[in-house]
Motif scaffolding. Structure first.
Motif, PDB file in Angstrom:
ATOM      1  N   MET A   7      -6.024  -2.912  -8.567  1.00  0.00           N
ATOM      2  CA  MET A   7      -5.620  -1.180  -8.191  1.00  0.00           C
ATOM      3  C   MET A   7      -4.267  -1.512  -6.924  1.00  0.00           C
ATOM      4  O   MET A   7      -3.785  -2.783  -6.496  1.00  0.00           O
ATOM      5  CB  MET A   7      -7.209  -1.149  -7.413  1.00  0.00           C
ATOM      6  N   LEU A   8      -4.606  -0.120  -6.800  1.00  0.00           N
ATOM      7  CA  LEU A   8      -2.994  -0.390  -5.785  1.00  0.00           C
ATOM      8  C   LEU A   8      -3.414   0.185  -4.351  1.00  0.00           C
ATOM      9  O   LEU A   8      -4.616   0.971  -4.509  1.00  0.00           O
ATOM     10  CB  LEU A   8      -1.518   0.497  -6.231  1.00  0.00           C
ATOM     11  N   GLN A   9      -3.553  -0.569  -3.455  1.00  0.00           N
ATOM     12  CA  GLN A   9      -4.593   0.017  -2.435  1.00  0.00           C
ATOM     13  C   GLN A   9      -3.030   0.576  -1.239  1.00  0.00           C
ATOM     14  O   GLN A   9      -2.647   0.265  -0.879  1.00  0.00           O
ATOM     15  CB  GLN A   9      -5.047  -1.036  -1.571  1.00  0.00           C
ATOM     16  N   VAL A  10      -3.158   1.782  -1.208  1.00  0.00           N
ATOM     17  CA  VAL A  10      -2.186   2.226  -0.695  1.00  0.00           C
ATOM     18  C   VAL A  10      -3.049   2.919   1.053  1.00  0.00           C
ATOM     19  O   VAL A  10      -3.386   3.579   1.455  1.00  0.00           O
ATOM     20  CB  VAL A  10      -2.089   4.010  -0.921  1.00  0.00           C
ATOM     21  N   TYR A  11      -2.508   1.961   1.806  1.00  0.00           N
ATOM     22  CA  TYR A  11      -2.788   2.663   3.737  1.00  0.00           C
ATOM     23  C   TYR A  11      -1.949   3.420   4.029  1.00  0.00           C
ATOM     24  O   TYR A  11      -0.644   3.261   4.435  1.00  0.00           O
ATOM     25  CB  TYR A  11      -2.750   0.772   3.790  1.00  0.00           C
ATOM     26  N   ASN A  44       5.918   9.430   3.629  1.00  0.00           N
ATOM     27  CA  ASN A  44       6.465   9.291   5.382  1.00  0.00           C
ATOM     28  C   ASN A  44       4.839   8.481   5.986  1.00  0.00           C
ATOM     29  O   ASN A  44       4.891   7.920   6.445  1.00  0.00           O
ATOM     30  CB  ASN A  44       6.957  10.359   6.061  1.00  0.00           C
ATOM     31  N   ASP A  45       3.456   9.302   5.363  1.00  0.00           N
ATOM     32  CA  ASP A  45       2.520   8.435   6.217  1.00  0.00           C
ATOM     33  C   ASP A  45       2.234   7.498   5.499  1.00  0.00           C
ATOM     34  O   ASP A  45       0.582   7.143   5.473  1.00  0.00           O
ATOM     35  CB  ASP A  45       1.504  10.281   5.573  1.00  0.00           C
ATOM     36  N   ILE A  46       2.599   6.556   4.142  1.00  0.00           N
ATOM     37  CA  ILE A  46       2.108   5.575   4.614  1.00  0.00           C
ATOM     38  C   ILE A  46       2.888   4.126   4.479  1.00  0.00           C
ATOM     39  O   ILE A  46       3.893   3.984   5.431  1.00  0.00           O
ATOM     40  CB  ILE A  46       2.255   5.715   2.702  1.00  0.00           C
ATOM     41  N   ASN A  47       1.704   3.527   5.159  1.00  0.00           N
ATOM     42  CA  ASN A  47       1.747   2.386   6.323  1.00  0.00           C
ATOM     43  C   ASN A  47       2.821   1.665   5.090  1.00  0.00           C
ATOM     44  O   ASN A  47       3.217   0.867   5.193  1.00  0.00           O
ATOM     45  CB  ASN A  47       0.732   2.367   7.250  1.00  0.00           C
ATOM     46  N   TYR A  48       1.885   1.488   4.558  1.00  0.00           N
ATOM     47  CA  TYR A  48       2.527  -0.069   3.198  1.00  0.00           C
ATOM     48  C   TYR A  48       1.483  -0.171   2.210  1.00  0.00           C
ATOM     49  O   TYR A  48       0.356   0.521   2.313  1.00  0.00           O
ATOM     50  CB  TYR A  48       2.438  -1.776   3.964  1.00  0.00           C
ATOM     51  N   MET A  49       1.301  -0.504   1.151  1.00  0.00           N
ATOM     52  CA  MET A  49       0.663  -0.712   0.252  1.00  0.00           C
ATOM     53  C   MET A  49       0.384  -2.143  -0.809  1.00  0.00           C
ATOM     54  O   MET A  49       1.098  -2.859  -0.632  1.00  0.00           O
ATOM     55  CB  MET A  49       1.946  -0.746  -1.379  1.00  0.00           C
ATOM     56  N   ASN A  50      -0.742  -2.295  -1.006  1.00  0.00           N
ATOM     57  CA  ASN A  50      -0.890  -4.111  -1.310  1.00  0.00           C
ATOM     58  C   ASN A  50      -1.446  -3.859  -3.107  1.00  0.00           C
ATOM     59  O   ASN A  50      -2.605  -2.954  -3.347  1.00  0.00           O
ATOM     60  CB  ASN A  50      -1.966  -4.700  -0.993  1.00  0.00           C
ATOM     61  N   ASN A  74       9.293   0.981  -2.675  1.00  0.00           N
ATOM     62  CA  ASN A  74      10.819   0.362  -2.032  1.00  0.00           C
ATOM     63  C   ASN A  74      11.572   1.408  -1.020  1.00  0.00           C
ATOM     64  O   ASN A  74      11.610   1.228  -0.262  1.00  0.00           O
ATOM     65  CB  ASN A  74      11.386  -1.314  -2.656  1.00  0.00           C
ATOM     66  N   GLN A  75      12.646   2.048  -2.459  1.00  0.00           N
ATOM     67  CA  GLN A  75      13.791   2.968  -1.922  1.00  0.00           C
ATOM     68  C   GLN A  75      12.798   3.840  -1.067  1.00  0.00           C
ATOM     69  O   GLN A  75      14.152   4.748   0.076  1.00  0.00           O
ATOM     70  CB  GLN A  75      14.170   3.581  -2.600  1.00  0.00           C
ATOM     71  N   LYS A  76      11.468   4.163  -1.049  1.00  0.00           N
ATOM     72  CA  LYS A  76      10.889   5.265  -0.192  1.00  0.00           C
ATOM     73  C   LYS A  76      10.942   4.387   1.491  1.00  0.00           C
ATOM     74  O   LYS A  76       9.772   5.105   2.255  1.00  0.00           O
ATOM     75  CB  LYS A  76       9.573   6.147   0.008  1.00  0.00           C
ATOM     76  N   GLY A  77      10.838   3.369   1.548  1.00  0.00           N
ATOM     77  CA  GLY A  77      11.471   2.580   2.628  1.00  0.00           C
ATOM     78  C   GLY A  77       9.720   2.254   2.664  1.00  0.00           C
ATOM     79  O   GLY A  77       9.142   1.525   3.716  1.00  0.00           O
ATOM     80  N   ILE A  78       8.420   1.632   1.886  1.00  0.00           N
ATOM     81  CA  ILE A  78       7.526   1.421   1.217  1.00  0.00           C
ATOM     82  C   ILE A  78       7.446  -0.292   1.227  1.00  0.00           C
ATOM     83  O   ILE A  78       7.541  -0.472   0.783  1.00  0.00           O
ATOM     84  CB  ILE A  78       6.435   2.408   0.808  1.00  0.00           C
ATOM     85  N   PRO A  79       6.811  -0.970   3.017  1.00  0.00           N
ATOM     86  CA  PRO A  79       6.525  -2.112   2.313  1.00  0.00           C
ATOM     87  C   PRO A  79       5.318  -2.521   1.298  1.00  0.00           C
ATOM     88  O   PRO A  79       4.507  -1.887   0.563  1.00  0.00           O
ATOM     89  CB  PRO A  79       5.993  -2.825   3.764  1.00  0.00           C
ATOM     90  N   ILE A  80       5.580  -3.724   0.835  1.00  0.00           N
ATOM     91  CA  ILE A  80       4.520  -4.371  -0.657  1.00  0.00           C
ATOM     92  C   ILE A  80       4.493  -5.446  -0.510  1.00  0.00           C
ATOM     93  O   ILE A  80       5.116  -6.529  -0.314  1.00  0.00           O
ATOM     94  CB  ILE A  80       5.383  -4.045  -2.248  1.00  0.00           C
ATOM     95  N   ILE A  81       2.892  -5.331  -0.885  1.00  0.00           N
ATOM     96  CA  ILE A  81       2.412  -6.646  -1.006  1.00  0.00           C
ATOM     97  C   ILE A  81       1.977  -6.591  -1.913  1.00  0.00           C
ATOM     98  O   ILE A  81       0.608  -6.119  -2.199  1.00  0.00           O
ATOM     99  CB  ILE A  81       1.267  -7.013   0.884  1.00  0.00           C
ATOM    100  N   ASP A  82       2.325  -8.296  -2.361  1.00  0.00           N
ATOM    101  CA  ASP A  82       2.450  -8.635  -4.090  1.00  0.00           C
ATOM    102  C   ASP A  82       1.979  -9.881  -3.565  1.00  0.00           C
ATOM    103  O   ASP A  82       2.221 -10.951  -4.277  1.00  0.00           O
ATOM    104  CB  ASP A  82       3.339  -8.508  -4.649  1.00  0.00           C
ATOM    105  N   ASP A  83       0.326 -10.567  -3.019  1.00  0.00           N
ATOM    106  CA  ASP A  83       0.225 -12.557  -3.008  1.00  0.00           C
ATOM    107  C   ASP A  83       0.199 -12.650  -3.752  1.00  0.00           C
ATOM    108  O   ASP A  83       0.446 -13.827  -4.167  1.00  0.00           O
ATOM    109  CB  ASP A  83      -1.358 -12.775  -2.241  1.00  0.00           C
ATOM    110  N   HIS A  84      -0.911 -11.611  -5.279  1.00  0.00           N
ATOM    111  CA  HIS A  84      -0.330 -12.791  -6.153  1.00  0.00           C
ATOM    112  C   HIS A  84       0.592 -13.103  -7.766  1.00  0.00           C
ATOM    113  O   HIS A  84       0.445 -13.239  -8.574  1.00  0.00           O
ATOM    114  CB  HIS A  84      -1.513 -12.186  -6.950  1.00  0.00           C
TER     115      HIS A  84
END
Length: 265
Positions: A197-201, A161-167, A235-245
């Motif tokens: 790496m996985l950047q957790v915002y 719940n504390d995670i805004n999004y992941m990149n 994703n099921q936890k409601g966390i948006p994933i950015i995967d530009d590559h």
């Protein structure tokens, strides 16, 4: 990923028989055998059914991402320098200490093993992610490695719940080299690979936590085999994933995610 491999990998990871898998998906045992052997492939409706049933809630949690399964490299890093220290201390205590320390740096610098894994791994649990709070020292993080090897590293738990999004970050600019024009790194040694790496915002203070995804460079690693399920779980936890590559897309299609990342660049 080829559907036959996907089914086999999933079934083996879950310690299921073909009959058990057929009951879970809701198709005949005959179809499962044909799909796994590659004799036939699922229709679109059947493929959707597979994707709906083989979901990441079946991922075995907690999932240790990047944690070493062997302590041999850790022992090598400690024991060989101790032996060298024991030999050279007979000459002089200062010479013994210096020789032991330099041999330790040499072993670390060879690049045959990423000793940072002993403290930099992260743990995915149902209610959050446990990350390392050890300070990242670029040259030689000896203390953090020892604490990790002894399983006394500092940790912090991040609630979903504390995670805004992941990149998913991939350094597609490449390693420019030391005074060279190299732009495409070899991947034999972790020291010369591209950074992934996985950047957790986080929602609070715009804090960013970097998690090492380096293990997905190895096709046979459990991290590579489970990476798609892991991000579906996020994703099921409601966390948006950015995967530009388009790393995940390439892996899902059985393509080289490295080539995909460089094409994007």
């Amino acid at each position: 990923m080829d559907i036959s491999k996907k089914l086999k990998n999933y079934r083996k990871d879950q310690n299921m028989t073909q009959e058990e898998l057929s009951r879970k998906i809701g198709v005949s045992l005959k179809l499962i055998k044909e799909w796994e052997s590659g004799i036939s492939a699922p229709e679109d409706s059947e493929l959707q059914q597979i994707n709906n049933q083989i979901i990441v809630t079946d991922l075995k949690l907690p999932f240790y991402f990047g944690k070493p399964t062997s302590r041999k490299p850790f022992l090598i890093l400690l024991i060989i320098p101790l032996l060298i220290f024991a030999i050279f201390i007979q000459v002089n205590i200062f010479v013994g200490i210096l020789s032991g320390f330099l041999s330790m740096i040499f072993i670390y610098g060879l690049g045959f093993y990423d000793f940072r894994r002993y403290y930099a791994y992260f743990i995915v649990k149902k209610d959050g992610i446990i990350v390392s709070k050890e300070k990242e020292l670029q040259l030689f993080p000896l203390i953090s490695i020892i604490k990790g090897g002894l399983k006394i590293r500092k940790e912090e738990k991040i609630q979903y719940n504390d995670i805004n999004y992941m990149n998913i970050f991939f350094d597609s600019d490449g390693f420019k080299g030391y005074g060279t024009s190299i732009s495409y790194r070899p991947r034999q040694l972790y020291t010369t690979r591209e950074v992934i790496m996985l950047q957790v915002y986080l929602k609070t203070n715009n804090e960013v936590i970097n998690l090492n995804l380096d293990q997905i460079f190895y096709p046979d690693s459990k991290e590579r085999k489970h990476i798609l399920y892991l991000f579906k779980f996020f994703n099921q936890k409601g966390i948006p994933i950015i995967d530009d590559h388009k790393i995940l897309k390439a892996i899902n299609e059985g393509q080289s995610f490295i080539d995909s990342a460089y094409k994007k660049n």
